[in-house]
Design an enzyme around this catalytic site. Structure first.
Site, PDB file in Angstrom:
ATOM      1  N   GLY A  62       0.838  -1.200   0.000  1.00 11.20           N
ATOM      2  CA  GLY A  62       0.000   0.000   0.000  1.00 11.20           C
ATOM      3  C   GLY A  62       0.866   1.239   0.000  1.00 11.20           C
ATOM      4  N   TYR A  90       4.169  -3.065   2.392  1.00  6.70           N
ATOM      5  CA  TYR A  90       3.504  -2.359   3.492  1.00  6.70           C
ATOM      6  C   TYR A  90       2.945  -3.360   4.506  1.00  6.70           C
ATOM      7  CZ  TYR A  90       0.132   0.550   6.031  1.00  6.70           C
ATOM      8  OH  TYR A  90      -0.566   1.196   7.007  1.00  6.70           O
TER       9      TYR A  90
END
Ligand code: XMP
Length: 519
Positions: A62, A90
């Site tokens: 992300g 992420y």
């Protein structure tokens, strides 16, 4: 009708979506390994996830930083569900952060292919190379492992490029195994699914078709269903599936607005009256659409008029059919994910917010039998159901069809030119064996006319452009490198066989800045 009546159960993996550009790719890779995958928004609760009984959870990449106050976080309860968790990029940083490790900005941003030193004795990396090129894209990294974890990979600038807690079965990789550039990436995903999650990897399209047919039969009962065939792949596969499931209880309405490709109306009509014997209402509305578009040259107005007329024709036809119980449409998984995701794979949903055509027609319940499938899976399902490959493998085609491939105002003659030249292009691309390599290809009737000679005579005729692109997601695209000999054949055939064309051009623009369509 309840939205939860039929839930199809099977071995699955849950992917929590933190907004990474590769989330859908992770889901597809898992399915390629024959395990069903659900993509849920990152804020799905651990109770919702537990209800799906997944064999494992993957936290996607992300764009955020876990250090931001408003960074997206998952429900901490997922770490207490007792199922393996794999964090990617992420997702790894978030796992480290939430379990007591530390994340900090990297000294140097790593982007692109990076050589990663992997601990190949670890089950995640068996079969990978000790120095394995991996796709990286990060500016933050894990600098302190949470308790119970060990580092199992490193790069020159990222000492913790992967981590593992083999007791709790929590894993993190800073790189992207789902991206094809990562050597052995698919093998790593397979190892996670089999060795770590214990998946049997037995998810097959034929089994899926059978389960869906059974589920549709149970959900629909003796009710009737209306489906709009657009001529596209998705609605055709949805119709085939419903036809197998409920036969004469399904009615399909197929509107010919006059802007379909050559032979398309007849092909779809024939398939759904012979191979699949559905109750098919085929409507010839060509004149009506052409009349409504007379003198209109603005692309957006053309689209609006076509959309409006389509709804009107559909309304009139469905009124003639009397009240049917449900509306079916070929929504596919990327649409579901983009609109926020959905838990479960229910066959019939009661919609309070049914948008567009179903609402206009007074339907509040929707059947979306493809809502859990990606495009390549929809095609595989179509073939499994017995639809012809020529129909299943068609390239994407916009709703307004050839009307937006004639620049400016429309006449029968202009639409005929674009239809004939498009048919020649498609035939030659198929003859050259390029039809599955090029993502989308078509001709455009440019508004330009130019001088030429034919025989001894001067001509003043139209220029046709060839647009052909390669793309994964249609958001960005490159122009396809069609071999010169193929281009020569296409050009020669178009100017010889299509009246009023004396020039053929090749569009060599990427998207962006150009769009794929010209209007
Ligand atoms: P653009 O031209 O926006 O196209 O780069 C991206 C993809 O979307 C298709 N497209 C449409 N599809 N109705 C549709 O159903 C439309 O009005 C429309 N306009 C573009 C286009 O063919 C390409 O695949």
């Amino acid at each position: 009708m309840s939205g939860e009546r039929v839930i199809v159960r099977q071995e699955s993996i849950v992917i929590l979506n933190f907004g990474g550009q590769y989330t859908q790719l992770i889901a597809r890779r898992v399915r390629q390994a024959h395990v069903f995958s659900h993509v849920l928004p990152y804020y799905a609760t651990s109770a919702e996830i537990r209800a799906l009984s997944p064999k494992g959870i993957i936290l996607s990449g992300g764009p955020a930083s876990v250090l931001d106050a408003d960074a997206p976080r998952c429900d901490a309860g997922i770490f207490r569900l007792g199922v393996p968790v794999l964090g990617i990029c992420y997702g790894m940083q978030l796992m480290a952060y939430m379990l007591g490790g530390q994340v900090a900005p990297a000294d140097k941003r790593e982007y692109g292919l990076v050589s990663v030193c992997l601990q190949t004795t670890h089950s995640l990396f068996t079969d990978a190379d000790p120095e394995n090129p991996c796709w990286m894209s990060h500016t933050y990294q894990v600098v302190k492992l949470p308790g119970g974890f060990a580092g199992i990979a490193a790069t020159d600038t990222c000492p913790i490029a992967a981590m593992a807690d083999d007791v709790r079965h929590f894993y993190g990789v800073q790189f992207h195994p789902e991206v094809t550039h990562t050597r052995n990436g698919m093998t790593m995903i397979s190892h996670f699914l089999t060795d770590i999650c214990g998946c049997a990897c037995d998810w097959e399209m034929s089994g899926y078709a059978e389960r869906q047919i059974a589920a549709i039969r149970e959900a629909v009962g003796k009710d009737t269903v209306l489906l709009g065939l657009s001529g596209g792949v998705d609605s055709a596969v949805a119709a085939a599936l419903l036809s197998k499931a409920i036969g004469p209880q399904l009615t399909c309405v197929f509107v010919d607005h006059g802007f379909l490709r050559k032979g398309e109306f007849a092909q779809v009509r024939d398939v759904f009256t012979t191979t699949f014997q559905t109750r098919l209402v085929a409507v010839d509305a060509r004149k009506r659409f052409m009349d409504a578009l007379a003198g209109v040259s603005d692309p957006e107005r053309k689209r609006k008029i076509i959309g409006r007329e389509f709804v009107e024709v559909f309304k009139e036809e469905s009124a003639k059919l009397g009240k049917l119980d449900h509306f079916a449409q070929g929504t596919i998984y990327p649409d579901v994910i983009e609109s926020g995701g959905a838990v479960g794979s229910q066959v019939i949903k009661s919609h309070h917010n049914v948008g567009g055509l179903p609402a206009e027609l007074g339907f509040t319940s929707l059947i979306e039998p493809l809502r859990m499938l990606f495009k390549d899976e929809v095609r595989a399902l179509g073939v499994t159901l017995g639809l012809p490959e020529s129909l299943v493998w068609r390239q994407p085609f916009p709703g307004p069809g050839l009307a937006i491939r004639v620049i400016g105002d429309l006449t029968e003659e202009k639409v005929g030119i674009v239809r004939e030249s498009d048919a020649i292009l498609r035939e030659e691309i198929a003859n050259a064996g390029l039809d599955r390599e090029i993502s989308q290809y078509f001709t455009v009737l440019t508004g330009t006319r130019s001088v030429g000679v034919m025989g001894d005579e001067r001509t003043y005729d139209y220029a046709v452009a060839i647009r052909a692109v390669t793309t994964d997601d249609f958001m960005t695209a490159d122009w396809a490198r069609i071999p010169y000999d193929t281009l020569a054949r296409i050009s020669s055939r178009i100017v010889n066989e299509v009246h009023h064309v004396n020039r053929v051009l090749l569009d060599v623009t990427t998207k962006p800045p150009a769009s794929i369509e010209w209007e």
